[in-house]
Write a protein that holds these residues in place. Sequence first.
Motif, PDB file in Angstrom:
ATOM      1  N   ASP A 373       0.883  -1.199  -0.039  1.00 51.25           N
ATOM      2  CA  ASP A 373       0.008  -0.004  -0.130  1.00 51.25           C
ATOM      3  C   ASP A 373       0.839   1.421  -0.095  1.00 51.25           C
ATOM      4  N   GLY A 374       2.395   1.076  -0.169  1.00 56.15           N
ATOM      5  CA  GLY A 374       2.985   2.336  -0.121  1.00 56.15           C
ATOM      6  C   GLY A 374       3.586   2.811   1.086  1.00 56.15           C
ATOM      7  N   THR A 375       3.179   2.232   2.189  1.00 55.48           N
ATOM      8  CA  THR A 375       3.762   2.711   3.544  1.00 55.48           C
ATOM      9  C   THR A 375       5.101   1.990   3.816  1.00 55.48           C
ATOM     10  N   PRO A 376       6.194   2.776   4.164  1.00 56.44           N
ATOM     11  CA  PRO A 376       7.539   2.347   4.439  1.00 56.44           C
ATOM     12  C   PRO A 376       7.486   1.805   5.799  1.00 56.44           C
ATOM     13  N   TYR A 377       8.250   0.779   6.084  1.00 58.81           N
ATOM     14  CA  TYR A 377       8.753   0.023   7.532  1.00 58.81           C
ATOM     15  C   TYR A 377      10.098   0.178   7.522  1.00 58.81           C
ATOM     16  N   THR A 378      10.825   0.191   8.756  1.00 53.42           N
ATOM     17  CA  THR A 378      11.872   0.129   8.889  1.00 53.42           C
ATOM     18  C   THR A 378      12.498  -0.925  10.041  1.00 53.42           C
ATOM     19  N   GLY A 379      13.461  -1.761  10.116  1.00 52.37           N
ATOM     20  CA  GLY A 379      13.929  -2.538  10.921  1.00 52.37           C
ATOM     21  C   GLY A 379      15.081  -2.408  11.561  1.00 52.37           C
ATOM     22  N   ALA A 380      15.076  -2.744  12.834  1.00 48.04           N
ATOM     23  CA  ALA A 380      16.381  -2.253  13.570  1.00 48.04           C
ATOM     24  C   ALA A 380      16.946  -3.368  14.454  1.00 48.04           C
ATOM     25  N   ALA A 381      18.225  -3.424  14.864  1.00 45.43           N
ATOM     26  CA  ALA A 381      18.624  -4.571  15.832  1.00 45.43           C
ATOM     27  C   ALA A 381      18.455  -4.183  17.203  1.00 45.43           C
TER      28      ALA A 381
END
Length: 743
Positions: A373-381
Motif C-alpha cells: 500500500d506504499g507504507t514504508p517500514y524500518t527494521g532495527a537490531a
Amino acid sequence: MRVLRSLVASVLAAAAVLTAAPSAHAGTIAIDEGSLDWGVKERFRSYITGSIAHGTITAGDGATVNTDGTFRFPLTEGVYDTGQRTALLSFSGQVRFTGHNGALDLVVANPKVAVGETGSTLYADVTSLPLDGTKPISYPLVAFAALTPEATSGAMPATLSAAGVPAFADFYPEGEPLDPLTVAYDGPTGSPAPGSTAPVPEGAGGGPGEPGEEWTPPGTAKHTSEPVPPGLAIASVDVDQRRNRVYVAGGGKVTTVPGGTAVEIPGAQFVRVDPGSGEAYVLSGRTYAQAGDQSTVALWRADGAKLLDLGATYAQDLALDLGRDRAYVIHYEAGGNLSDAKLSVLTRDGEGTWTRSATVNRPYASSVAVAPDGTPYTGAAVKPGIVRHAPGDLAPATVAEDAYGLLAFAPDGTLYAGSLFGNAAKITSSGVQTFRTVLYQTAMQVNPRTGDLYVARALGSDVLVYRDGELVEEGIAGGVARRGIAIGPDDKVYVPDDGQDRLVVLTRNVSPAVTRDPEDVTAREGEQVTFTAAASGTPAPTVAWQSRAAEGGQWAAVPGADSATLTVRAGADGTRYRAVFTNVAGSIATAAATLSVGSPGAGSATQTLAAEVVAGPLSLSVAGTGASLPDVSAGQSASGELNPATVTDLRGTAAGWSLVGQVTDFTSTGGGTIAAGSLGWVPRTDGNAAPGPGAGLGQAATLCAAGAGSGSGVSACSAGLSLQVPDGTRAGAYTATLTLTLS
C-alpha cells in the motif's frame, strides 16, 4: 532422505489404531488385553525437567504417567505363536519430551514389542529435532532398542540400538542402557523356543510405498545451487521482474549478469529494481567497514546518471516505490554509527527531478521496505525493532518492540522479519507470530509467486526455505549474503556471496508427481502387453520400470525400460510392474499393475503384419525474414520479439537436435556500430523442446534444443529480444544479421 519421513509417521500411527487385530490361526493366539510400562530413560527424564533444559514431559493418545514417573501404554493388539513361543505386541500412546525453549523435542509413540530367542526388539514411531536445531525428523516404526527378555512378558532389559541413535537425536551411543520394559498381558507366556526369531512388524523401518521404501512426497521443492565465477565484488543484487535481468552492485560499478555490461558508479552499494516499472536505481556511499572510502551517499540510475546527492557519508539501505514517485534511504554521517541512523524520503516530480522531502532520526535502523500500500517500514537490531512510517513526513509508529533488522513483504501485505541473533517472524494485522529461531540470519526475501520465504544465514553459509511458517528445506549452498537476496520471475534465487565475491544462483526443482498409474492387464501366455505411466516434475523426470514376481521378493529393474511405455511378453502369472520417476528433487513410484496370464487358447492363430516407415527430414522454417525494434536513445534499451522458428523432425531416430543463433554487429549507414553482445534474448518454446538460457548473442547461443529421445514432430521456438544501446552511440538506422543454425 530423512526429511521425507515426517509425512509418514502420522499415517503409520493411525494405521496402528485402525487396523483390526489379526484373527488367530493354527499355532497362534490373539492377545486382546495388556499394557507396557516403560520410562524411556530415567536420567533423560531428570535432565528434561531439571535446571538445565527447563523442559516438560507430556503423555497422550492413550499413554499415561505412572506414580514412579514411567509411562503406561495400553495394548491394542498382539499375537502369540504357540509353536515358537514368540510374541508381537502393539501398544498405543505417545510421550513427548521438550526443553531448551523448543531446541530439544523428542516424541516416542506407538511402541511394539517383538520377542524371540534372537532379535527381540522394541519398535516405535519416533520424531526428534536434530542437534543442529533446524527441522524435526520422523523415524516411523524404527528398531529403537534391543531387548534381552527371559519370557514374552515381565521385565525386559533394553539398550539403545544403532537405528535408535539418530532417532534419539544422537544424545546417546549405541548400547546405552535404557529403562527396562515391563510387559503384561492376558494370554500364554513363557521363554521363547530355542532357535526362534522375534517377528518383525510389517513396515518396520519403512516409509511410504512398499515396506522399507521411501519416496519423495509429490511436488516437493528442492533447490540446486550453482555459483557464478568469482570476481564481481558483490555488495547487493536485484532482478528486473519484467525482463529477467539481474543487476549486481559492488566494487564501484553496477553489472548485469551473466555476460552483461558494467557501469561505473563510485561507491555503489545497493541496487534496487522497481517491480512495477523495471527501473533500476543505485545507492552509493560507504559502509561502516569502509573507513578509507571517500564515496558519499547519492541516488543514481543504473545507467550511471547521478540523480541526487544526500550530503551524507554512510549508506545503509534503499527501497523503491516508483509507482508513487518515492524512494526511501537509510543513511548516517561520518564519525557516526548506526545509533545515528536517519530515514529520508526522496520524491520525484513530473520532470524526473529528485529531491529530499523529509528526514527523521531512526537509531540503529538497518533495513527499509515498502508495503504494497506504499507504507514504508524500518527494521532495527535494537528496540523498537519494527517501525511503520507515514509516507509523507515519516512520522513513526511502533509495530514490534523486539529487534528485527531484516524485512521482506509478501504481495498480500504480510511482513516477514528477522534478526542476526533472534527469531524469524510473520507479522500481520493479527499480530506477530514467531515461527522459528534461526541464528545468524543475514537476509530474507519472499517469492511473490509461491509465497515461500527464503532466509540466508551466515552460520553454514546456506539458505533455508519456509512455507506458512514451517521449514520445508534447509542446507541449500548459498554463501554469506549481507545485503539481501533476490528472486527472478523464473523463480531463480540470487544470493550475493560477498565472502567470496561471487553470485550463487539457486534453481527451484519440483519432485515428480504421478499423473498416470499403469493398469492391470490380462493376456494369454506369450502375448505382447503394454503398460503406460506418466509423471510431472521440474526438470522432467526420468523413468525406470521395475517388476516383481507374484510370490514376492525384491523389485528388480526391467533392463532397457526407460520410457513412459513398457512392452513385454506375457510370462509368469501375477507378475507386478511399476514405474519409478526420478529427478534432482526426488523419486516416486507408481502403483503396481498386475499381469494376469492364462494358457493359450485351443484355436488361437497368429498373423504377421508388415509396414515400412520411411525416414523424413529435419527441417527449419521461420515466420518472416526481419524483425524491427522500437526507436531507442543512446544509453537505453529496446525490446522486441524474434520471428518464431519451427523445427520439424521426421527422421524417426529420436537423435535430438539443437537450434543455435548468432548475430553480427549492428551497423548504420553513417558509420555507427553497436556490438553484437548488446543484443540478448530470452528463449521460449511450446514445450516439445527445451528453451536455451537467456544470453547475449555476441557468441553463438542456443534458442532451443531437444535431447536424445525427444524432439520428434514439430517444435515451435521463439524469444524476447532486448538491445542495450551504449551511451554515446551515434544516431541512425542500424541493422544486423541474425543467423539460426539447426543441427
